[in-house]
Design a protein around this motif. Structure first.
Motif, short mmCIF file in Angstrom:
data_model
loop_
_atom_site.label_atom_id
_atom_site.label_comp_id
_atom_site.label_asym_id
_atom_site.label_seq_id
_atom_site.Cartn_x
_atom_site.Cartn_y
_atom_site.Cartn_z
N MET A 1 0.85 -1.16 0.00
CA MET A 1 0.00 0.00 0.00
C MET A 1 0.90 1.23 0.00
N PRO A 2 0.58 2.20 -0.85
CA PRO A 2 1.42 3.39 -0.91
C PRO A 2 1.26 4.25 0.35
N LYS A 3 2.34 4.89 0.68
CA LYS A 3 2.35 5.74 1.86
C LYS A 3 1.74 7.11 1.49
N SER A 4 0.89 7.65 2.39
CA SER A 4 0.27 8.94 2.12
C SER A 4 1.27 10.06 2.34
N ARG A 5 1.00 11.14 1.67
CA ARG A 5 1.89 12.28 1.78
C ARG A 5 1.75 12.92 3.16
#
Length: 82
Positions: A1-5
């Motif tokens: 899962m991509p990391k949020s900014r």
């Protein structure tokens, strides 16, 4: 899962400082206030000391009302004093 900014917080800037308000009375306020107080007091005292003959003998006890009206006017002027 991509990391949020990660949001960057804007640096806090305090609101501009206000210069203190000038709290000076007009030059005429204090003398007029004191004069109205004293004239009203002297009016009532004169009425009682002279046995209701002075300052205006024909109006009788209305002299007391005039004296208190002068004192009340002094309190009205006192509201302008800072």
């Amino acid at each position: 899962m991509p990391k949020s900014r990660v949001r960057r917080k804007v640096a806090f800037t305090p609101p501009p400082t206000k210069s203190p308000a000038k709290l000076h009375s007009r030059a005429w306020v204090a003398p007029v206030m004191l004069a109205l107080f004293l004239i009203g007091l002297l009016w009532i005292v004169t009425f009682y000391v002279t046995g209701a003959e002075y300052p205006i003998g024909d109006i009788g006890n209305w002299n007391i009302a005039i004296g208190f009206a002068l004192i009340a006017a002094g309190f009205v002027v006192a509201t302008q004093w800072r």
